[in-house]
Design a protein around this motif. Structure first.
Motif, short mmCIF file in Angstrom:
data_model
loop_
_atom_site.label_atom_id
_atom_site.label_comp_id
_atom_site.label_asym_id
_atom_site.label_seq_id
_atom_site.Cartn_x
_atom_site.Cartn_y
_atom_site.Cartn_z
N ALA A 181 7.40 -15.59 -1.99
CA ALA A 181 8.65 -15.22 -1.31
C ALA A 181 9.72 -15.26 -2.39
N GLU A 182 9.92 -14.13 -3.00
CA GLU A 182 10.76 -14.08 -4.23
C GLU A 182 12.19 -14.54 -3.98
N GLY A 183 12.68 -14.36 -2.74
CA GLY A 183 14.08 -14.70 -2.47
C GLY A 183 14.41 -16.16 -2.69
N SER A 204 8.13 -9.25 6.48
CA SER A 204 8.73 -9.73 5.23
C SER A 204 8.48 -11.23 5.06
N ARG A 205 7.93 -11.60 3.90
CA ARG A 205 7.75 -13.02 3.61
C ARG A 205 9.08 -13.73 3.53
N ASN A 206 10.08 -13.05 2.96
CA ASN A 206 11.40 -13.68 2.82
C ASN A 206 12.07 -13.88 4.18
N GLY A 248 -2.52 -8.87 -5.80
CA GLY A 248 -1.99 -9.50 -4.59
C GLY A 248 -1.78 -8.43 -3.53
N LYS A 249 -0.95 -8.72 -2.54
CA LYS A 249 -0.74 -7.75 -1.45
C LYS A 249 -0.24 -6.41 -1.99
N TRP A 250 0.74 -6.47 -2.91
CA TRP A 250 1.35 -5.22 -3.35
C TRP A 250 0.44 -4.49 -4.36
N PHE A 280 6.71 -2.09 2.61
CA PHE A 280 5.82 -3.22 2.94
C PHE A 280 4.39 -2.85 2.54
N ALA A 281 3.74 -3.74 1.78
CA ALA A 281 2.36 -3.50 1.38
C ALA A 281 1.47 -3.27 2.59
N ALA A 282 1.70 -4.03 3.64
CA ALA A 282 0.83 -3.95 4.83
C ALA A 282 0.86 -2.54 5.42
#
Ligand SMILES: NC(=O)C1=CN([C@@H]2O[C@H](COP(=O)(O)OP(=O)(O)OC[C@H]3O[C@@H](n4cnc5c(N)ncnc54)[C@H](O)[C@@H]3O)[C@@H](O)[C@H]2O)C=CC1
Ligand SMILES: O=C(CO)COP(=O)(O)O
Length: 303
Positions: free
Chosen positions: A250-252, A224-226, A9-11, A110-112
């Motif tokens: 979005a783990e949160g 941040s996705r969260n 994935g992104k990370w 951030f992965a980006a």
């Protein structure tokens, strides 16, 4: 160093890019990706040093389906708390490998930005100092990797900050201003530390990269996705609609429920996480702001 990354994935792909600078890096995922050294899971599992980068909520089922062998060393790069068992991810991995074979990656990353080679600082957390140093040495020159033995602190900080990041997105989405966001992040950090110290975490972890660093990064940025979940909630969107639009983890959203339930069981004062959980369940964010501004005798600690 030969490294096998599980999860593209992104990370996972960002770590693949970064670690390829100085190492022989292989990567696998359930779907084929056009990446250097993309190989099968079977080939990855022949390697000794692995990095697991799957969404927190699939870690347990993945390990059940793909038992690791005693020779494996694993650095977990995921951030979350398993909602089915309410276990921190280090507790789950310890069911499959001895603690001295495990490391946990934390910090503002951030992965980006890692994928662009931008300066980044992370922490490799392990009770095995040599293992922590080995994984830390694998990072490229644009990523400064510190080491720590506070696994519990790093795991809780990395998970909890995602919940406060949702609150940060709500705060900015409601245009409450810089004063409100500063108060939210400061009180959020106190809350994260209060929760984590109940499970043996070190306060200094929350003053550093794993706590304050990752919180300030995630709770203030649209990368941040969260945080973006919080923006959507402030617009009155349902969480299902927000996650569909997001198309990424979005783990949160899951961690909020885990923290709410753990805090209730252990009688830990977690007002911000509780309100994020209630908002995810449909509570009006504006009412949550009113409720959080009300005085509470528990608020006096660590102003
Ligand atoms: N994206 C970022 O900037 C960072 C993410 N992380 C953490 O890394 C973890 C992964 O996040 P991302 O890579 O960003 O997520 P993502 O949403 O970009 O990718 C998730 C990957 O997991 C795979 N996956 C999903 N369910 C699976 C299953 N049941 N079995 C096997 N593979 C499955 C997906 O196919 C996808 O490749 C999360 O815990 C996140 O909090 C940590 C630091 C930075
Ligand atoms: O953990 C991260 C940065 O350190 C990524 O945050 P998000 O999962 O909110 O995008």
């Amino acid at each position: 160093m030969k490294i096998g990354i599980i999860g593209a994935g992104k990370w996972g792909t960002a770590l693949h890019f970064a670690l390829l600078q100085k190492n022989e890096v292989y990567i696998t995922s359930r779907h084929k990706h056009n990446l250097t050294n993309f190989v099968s899971l079977e080939e990855i599992l022949t390697l000794e040093y692995l990095i697991l980068v799957l969404p927190a909520q699939v870690i347990r089922e993945w390990l059940q389906a793909h038992p690791l062998s005693p020779h494996h060393k694993v650095m977990l790069a995921s951030k979350g708390i398993d909602i089915k068992t309410k276990k921190f991810l280090n507790q789950i991995l310890e069911e499959y490998l001895p603690l001295n074979h495990l490391a946990f990656l934390s910090g503002p990353s951030f992965a980006a930005e890692v994928s662009k080679g931008l300066p980044t600082a992370v922490v490799v957390n392990s009770t095995n100092e040599n293992l922590a140093k080995k994984y830390a040495a694998a990072f490229p020159d644009f990523m400064k990797a510190y080491i720590s033995d506070d696994i519990v602190g790093a795991e809780i900080a990395g998970a909890y900050k995602n919940v406060i990041a949702i609150a940060g997105g709500i705060c900015d989405g409601l245009q409450l201003g810089n004063n409100a966001r500063a108060a939210l992040l400061a009180r959020g950090l106190v809350e994260m530390d209060r929760f984590a110290e109940r499970f043996g975490a070190k306060k200094e972890t929350f003053l550093g990269l794993s706590g304050a660093g990752d919180l300030f990064l995630t709770a203030s940025s649209k990368l941040s996705r969260n945080y973006r979940v919080g923006l959507g909630l402030a617009q009155g969107k349902k969480v299902e609609e927000i996650l569909k639009e997001l198309g990424e983890v979005a783990e949160g959203v899951y961690t909020a429920r885990a923290i709410y339930e753990i805090a209730k069981e252990y009688a830990i004062y977690t007002p911000i996480a509780n309100e994020v959980y209630r908002i995810l369940q449909g509570k009006d964010p504006k009412q949550s702001i009113i409720d959080l501004l009300e005085r509470n005798e528990n608020d006096s600690s660590n102003c």
